[in-house]
Design a protein around this motif. Structure first.
Motif, mmCIF file in Angstrom:
data_model
loop_
_atom_site.group_PDB
_atom_site.id
_atom_site.type_symbol
_atom_site.label_atom_id
_atom_site.label_comp_id
_atom_site.label_asym_id
_atom_site.label_seq_id
_atom_site.Cartn_x
_atom_site.Cartn_y
_atom_site.Cartn_z
ATOM 1 N N SER A 166 0.867 -1.171 0.000
ATOM 2 C CA SER A 166 0.000 0.000 0.000
ATOM 3 C C SER A 166 0.909 1.228 0.000
ATOM 4 O O SER A 166 2.090 1.134 0.291
ATOM 5 C CB SER A 166 -0.899 0.002 1.242
ATOM 6 O OG SER A 166 -0.108 0.065 2.417
ATOM 7 N N GLY A 167 0.371 2.352 -0.359
ATOM 8 C CA GLY A 167 1.171 3.577 -0.368
ATOM 9 C C GLY A 167 1.641 3.938 -1.760
ATOM 10 O O GLY A 167 1.119 3.456 -2.757
ATOM 11 N N GLU A 168 2.664 4.778 -1.817
ATOM 12 C CA GLU A 168 3.165 5.277 -3.101
ATOM 13 C C GLU A 168 3.853 4.203 -3.932
ATOM 14 O O GLU A 168 3.808 4.227 -5.145
ATOM 15 C CB GLU A 168 4.136 6.436 -2.865
ATOM 16 C CG GLU A 168 3.445 7.700 -2.400
ATOM 17 C CD GLU A 168 4.425 8.844 -2.274
ATOM 18 O OE1 GLU A 168 5.372 8.914 -3.082
ATOM 19 O OE2 GLU A 168 4.232 9.658 -1.366
ATOM 20 N N THR A 169 4.514 3.283 -3.292
ATOM 21 C CA THR A 169 5.196 2.195 -3.991
ATOM 22 C C THR A 169 4.238 1.021 -4.090
ATOM 23 O O THR A 169 3.571 0.673 -3.124
ATOM 24 C CB THR A 169 6.461 1.777 -3.226
ATOM 25 O OG1 THR A 169 7.346 2.898 -3.161
ATOM 26 C CG2 THR A 169 7.164 0.630 -3.909
ATOM 27 N N ASP A 170 4.177 0.403 -5.260
ATOM 28 C CA ASP A 170 3.226 -0.685 -5.477
ATOM 29 C C ASP A 170 3.785 -2.054 -5.170
ATOM 30 O O ASP A 170 3.076 -2.931 -4.669
ATOM 31 C CB ASP A 170 2.747 -0.660 -6.934
ATOM 32 C CG ASP A 170 2.041 0.642 -7.267
ATOM 33 O OD1 ASP A 170 1.138 1.025 -6.502
ATOM 34 O OD2 ASP A 170 2.398 1.268 -8.280
ATOM 35 N N LEU A 171 5.064 -2.270 -5.491
ATOM 36 C CA LEU A 171 5.666 -3.590 -5.333
ATOM 37 C C LEU A 171 7.000 -3.505 -4.617
ATOM 38 O O LEU A 171 7.763 -2.562 -4.817
ATOM 39 C CB LEU A 171 5.901 -4.249 -6.696
ATOM 40 C CG LEU A 171 4.696 -4.499 -7.589
ATOM 41 C CD1 LEU A 171 5.147 -5.080 -8.927
ATOM 42 C CD2 LEU A 171 3.699 -5.428 -6.915
ATOM 43 N N LEU A 172 7.278 -4.524 -3.817
ATOM 44 C CA LEU A 172 8.598 -4.717 -3.239
ATOM 45 C C LEU A 172 9.080 -6.052 -3.788
ATOM 46 O O LEU A 172 8.471 -7.098 -3.558
ATOM 47 C CB LEU A 172 8.544 -4.770 -1.710
ATOM 48 C CG LEU A 172 9.871 -5.066 -1.003
ATOM 49 C CD1 LEU A 172 10.879 -3.957 -1.270
ATOM 50 C CD2 LEU A 172 9.654 -5.252 0.475
ATOM 51 N N VAL A 173 10.174 -5.990 -4.546
ATOM 52 C CA VAL A 173 10.693 -7.157 -5.250
ATOM 53 C C VAL A 173 12.053 -7.516 -4.649
ATOM 54 O O VAL A 173 12.974 -6.702 -4.670
ATOM 55 C CB VAL A 173 10.855 -6.861 -6.763
ATOM 56 C CG1 VAL A 173 11.348 -8.095 -7.510
ATOM 57 C CG2 VAL A 173 9.552 -6.329 -7.351
ATOM 58 N N ARG A 174 12.154 -8.704 -4.108
ATOM 59 C CA ARG A 174 13.437 -9.171 -3.574
ATOM 60 C C ARG A 174 14.138 -9.940 -4.675
ATOM 61 O O ARG A 174 13.585 -10.881 -5.233
ATOM 62 C CB ARG A 174 13.226 -10.063 -2.361
ATOM 63 C CG ARG A 174 14.517 -10.546 -1.751
ATOM 64 C CD ARG A 174 14.263 -11.329 -0.482
ATOM 65 N NE ARG A 174 15.474 -12.000 -0.077
ATOM 66 C CZ ARG A 174 15.518 -13.223 0.406
ATOM 67 N NH1 ARG A 174 14.418 -13.908 0.569
ATOM 68 N NH2 ARG A 174 16.667 -13.753 0.741
#
Length: 160
Positions: A102-110
């Motif tokens: 949620s928030g300004e960033t859509d994805l966190l990719v490791r």
């Protein structure tokens, strides 16, 4: 994991025993936990089926496979293309996890990489995916708290 099913103390004890000895047999678990073999076997099967007991892959260190670098790529995505972006990310072997945020960033990719040049290549592949509008890459310098759940499992069992 199915969020409707919450683990009980017996499930948590089984998971703690497996965390301590991942290769324990059903018979060994039953003896250790003072439960019947059938009970342990049925519960382990339900834990696997529900997703509470995930794959063996989480225990494999990427470094052992030749990927000593870990980085986190945050991405802003055209929301209408989220499914296609997710599918494309799953096609990149070095992408080991993706979280929707949620928030300004859509994805966190490791991601994992062999070296800085390899990380640059992977970041470029991610940025080239149609629907990804912007990315930021941060190199993990050191793992300070490893992935862990035993404290939560102990809480469920009432031990701590």
């Amino acid at each position: 994991m199915n969020s409707a099913r919450v683990l009980d103390a017996t499930d948590a004890r089984i998971l703690l025993a497996l965390a301590a000895d991942p290769r324990a047999t059903v018979v060994a678990l039953a003896e250790c936990l003072k439960l019947s073999r059938n009970t342990v076997q049925a519960r382990v099967a339900k834990l696997e089926q529900s997703g509470a007991l995930s794959s063996f892959e989480r225990r494999i260190a990427p470094k052992a496979l030749g990927y000593p670098l870990t980085a986190f790529v945050t991405a802003q995505v055209n929301q209408r293309q989220l499914a296609e972006v997710s599918q494309a990310l799953s096609g990149i072997a070095e992408v080991v996890e993706v979280f929707g945020l949620s928030g300004e960033t859509d994805l966190l990719v490791r991601v994992v990489a062999a070296d800085a040049e390899d990380l640059y290549r992977i970041a470029g592949q991610i940025l080239a995916i149609p629907g990804i509008e912007r990315t930021t890459t941060a190199l993990a310098m050191r793992e300070l708290v490893p992935h862990r759940l035993t404290g939560l499992l102990h809480r469920v069992t009432g031990d701590r």
